[in-house]
Design a protein around this motif. Structure first.
Motif, PDB file in Angstrom:
ATOM      1  N   LEU A 274       0.829  -1.208   0.000  1.00  0.00           N
ATOM      2  CA  LEU A 274       0.000   0.000   0.000  1.00  0.00           C
ATOM      3  C   LEU A 274       0.866   1.261   0.000  1.00  0.00           C
ATOM      4  O   LEU A 274       0.565   2.238  -0.694  1.00  0.00           O
ATOM      5  CB  LEU A 274      -0.913   0.004   1.223  1.00  0.00           C
ATOM      6  CG  LEU A 274      -1.882  -1.175   1.375  1.00  0.00           C
ATOM      7  CD1 LEU A 274      -2.712  -1.015   2.636  1.00  0.00           C
ATOM      8  CD2 LEU A 274      -2.792  -1.301   0.149  1.00  0.00           C
ATOM      9  N   LEU A 275       1.946   1.233   0.774  1.00  0.00           N
ATOM     10  CA  LEU A 275       2.814   2.406   0.854  1.00  0.00           C
ATOM     11  C   LEU A 275       3.521   2.673  -0.472  1.00  0.00           C
ATOM     12  O   LEU A 275       3.750   3.828  -0.837  1.00  0.00           O
ATOM     13  CB  LEU A 275       3.835   2.224   1.970  1.00  0.00           C
ATOM     14  CG  LEU A 275       3.265   2.180   3.394  1.00  0.00           C
ATOM     15  CD1 LEU A 275       4.382   1.915   4.403  1.00  0.00           C
ATOM     16  CD2 LEU A 275       2.542   3.474   3.737  1.00  0.00           C
ATOM     17  N   GLU A 276       3.893   1.626  -1.185  1.00  0.00           N
ATOM     18  CA  GLU A 276       4.529   1.820  -2.482  1.00  0.00           C
ATOM     19  C   GLU A 276       3.588   2.553  -3.435  1.00  0.00           C
ATOM     20  O   GLU A 276       4.028   3.316  -4.293  1.00  0.00           O
ATOM     21  CB  GLU A 276       4.954   0.473  -3.088  1.00  0.00           C
ATOM     22  CG  GLU A 276       6.118  -0.202  -2.370  1.00  0.00           C
ATOM     23  CD  GLU A 276       7.425   0.570  -2.517  1.00  0.00           C
ATOM     24  OE1 GLU A 276       7.562   1.352  -3.481  1.00  0.00           O
ATOM     25  OE2 GLU A 276       8.302   0.400  -1.652  1.00  0.00           O
ATOM     26  N   ARG A 277       2.278   2.341  -3.269  1.00  0.00           N
ATOM     27  CA  ARG A 277       1.294   3.022  -4.115  1.00  0.00           C
ATOM     28  C   ARG A 277       1.021   4.441  -3.650  1.00  0.00           C
ATOM     29  O   ARG A 277       0.890   5.357  -4.460  1.00  0.00           O
ATOM     30  CB  ARG A 277      -0.032   2.247  -4.105  1.00  0.00           C
ATOM     31  CG  ARG A 277      -0.041   0.940  -4.835  1.00  0.00           C
ATOM     32  CD  ARG A 277      -1.431   0.626  -5.384  1.00  0.00           C
ATOM     33  NE  ARG A 277      -2.492   0.720  -4.393  1.00  0.00           N
ATOM     34  CZ  ARG A 277      -3.001  -0.314  -3.740  1.00  0.00           C
ATOM     35  NH1 ARG A 277      -2.524  -1.523  -3.952  1.00  0.00           N
ATOM     36  NH2 ARG A 277      -3.984  -0.145  -2.883  1.00  0.00           N
ATOM     37  N   ALA A 278       0.918   4.627  -2.346  1.00  0.00           N
ATOM     38  CA  ALA A 278       0.370   5.882  -1.827  1.00  0.00           C
ATOM     39  C   ALA A 278       1.378   6.767  -1.118  1.00  0.00           C
ATOM     40  O   ALA A 278       1.103   7.951  -0.908  1.00  0.00           O
ATOM     41  CB  ALA A 278      -0.782   5.576  -0.861  1.00  0.00           C
ATOM     42  N   GLY A 279       2.532   6.227  -0.740  1.00  0.00           N
ATOM     43  CA  GLY A 279       3.439   6.972   0.122  1.00  0.00           C
ATOM     44  C   GLY A 279       4.568   7.666  -0.620  1.00  0.00           C
ATOM     45  O   GLY A 279       4.812   7.438  -1.805  1.00  0.00           O
TER      46      GLY A 279
END
Length: 343
Positions: free
Chosen positions: A138-143
């Motif tokens: 998720l972090l790779e997408r949003a962070g």
């Protein structure tokens, strides 16, 4: 100790906003614990400055894109994850936290959603991420990469930071700040160190965002460090102890490596296997047992990291080191130059 003792004036132009290229072209200030002149070198000179049998100890943590910008209704919410609690829950520092209540849903980009589960006494929050995908995905997408505030406050994070703010040793996901002394290493430098008989070992300490927090207390006895998770396996501990017994020096590459080694050392100087949280706070008066030297970048005034190097070298010696670095136009902080400190 009074925190004012660790203050010094740093011109803003000495703060590096980008790393030098190649990485090992950064400058290296060499200082020992005696009253001898400082030596101005470059990181690529390390093979000439260390001895055969010495061991460089690196942190293999990998920085995750832990900076998130989202919304709770019409309120903008910023979150910096700093410590994993379990598979789906992270402790985070939250910007605009006064607009947040327990149970609120925070919508981040790319359909990433977290629940504000619990507010802690230090002002941080537990965020529980929805869905089945690993939080790291998720972090790779949003962070975004969580650049230190003294860089992020002067320029926007960009795609270059995805690689610039990651060391060549990065392997274990979980850090929200880079072990910056290791940013200076290249494959060419490592090959030269190998040829010189300088060994290297790795440990893991997931650096938290607490490393950027200012010391608000007036006395160091009143400051509390945030806990960070680390691990030294038994085989690594055995090799470190054997190298030292054979006359080699253990040189921590970065304050993160040093703090974990000091968390794992026994009273007689033996390094033991370690796995768990550490909140060790090293200030002058602390007797270091695990290391014989430290390679580290230049740190903020009044910071816990400047206190640490002052414990290693002595406060007066470190103030002299920093005065020389400022006068000689060394570059400071995460993307800046480095020092080799041998007490």
């Amino acid at each position: 100790m009074d925190v004012d003792l660790f203050d010094f004036d740093l011109p803003s132009e000495r703060i590096a906003l980008r790393p030098v290229r190649p990485r090992d072209a950064a400058r290296l200030l060499v200082a020992d614990g005696a009253d001898t002149p400082f030596v101005d070198r470059h990181v690529r000179d390390l093979p000439d400055l260390l001895r055969k049998g010495d061991v460089l100890v690196f942190n293999d943590t990998r920085v995750i894109p832990a900076q998130l910008e989202g919304r709770r209704g019409d309120a903008r919410i910023g979150a910096t994850l700093h410590k994993r609690l379990d598979l789906r829950r992270w402790q985070a520092f939250v910007r605009n936290a006064k607009r947040l209540r327990e149970g609120d849903r925070i919508a981040f980009p790319a359909d990433v959603v977290a629940i504000a589960e619990q507010r802690h006494d230090d002002g941080s929050w537990t965020l529980a991420f929805e869905g089945d995908e690993p939080v790291e995905v998720l972090l790779e997408r949003a962070g975004q990469m969580p650049l230190p505030p003294y860089i992020a406050g002067k320029r926007a994070t960009d795609e270059n930071d995805r690689s610039d703010y990651q060391t060549m040793f990065a392997r274990e996901d979980g850090a929200v700040a880079a072990p910056t002394a290791s940013l200076h290493f290249t494959h060419e430098l490592v090959s030269a160190l190998d040829a010189a008989g300088v060994a290297r070992e790795t440990l893991t300490l997931h650096v938290g965002a607490g490393t950027f927090l200012p010391v608000k207390a007036q006395n160091t006895n009143e400051h509390r460090m945030h806990a960070e998770w680390g691990r030294i396996d038994a085989a690594t501990a055995d090799r470190l102890n054997a190298a030292r017994a054979a006359g080699g020096r253990l040189i921590a590459v970065g304050t993160t490596s040093l703090r974990l080694l000091e968390s794992a050392v026994a009273a007689d100087g033996t390094i033991c296997p370690f796995e768990g949280d550490t909140s060790i706070f090293i200030t002058p008066g602390y007797r270091l047992r695990a290391v014989d030297g430290l390679m580290t970048n230049f740190h903020l005034p009044r910071s816990t990291l400047f206190m640490l190097v002052s414990a290693l070298m002595g406060l007066d010696r470190m103030k002299a080191v920093y005065a020389h670095a400022i006068e000689s136009e060394y570059r400071f902080y995460s993307y800046g130059d480095s020092s080799l400190l041998i007490p």
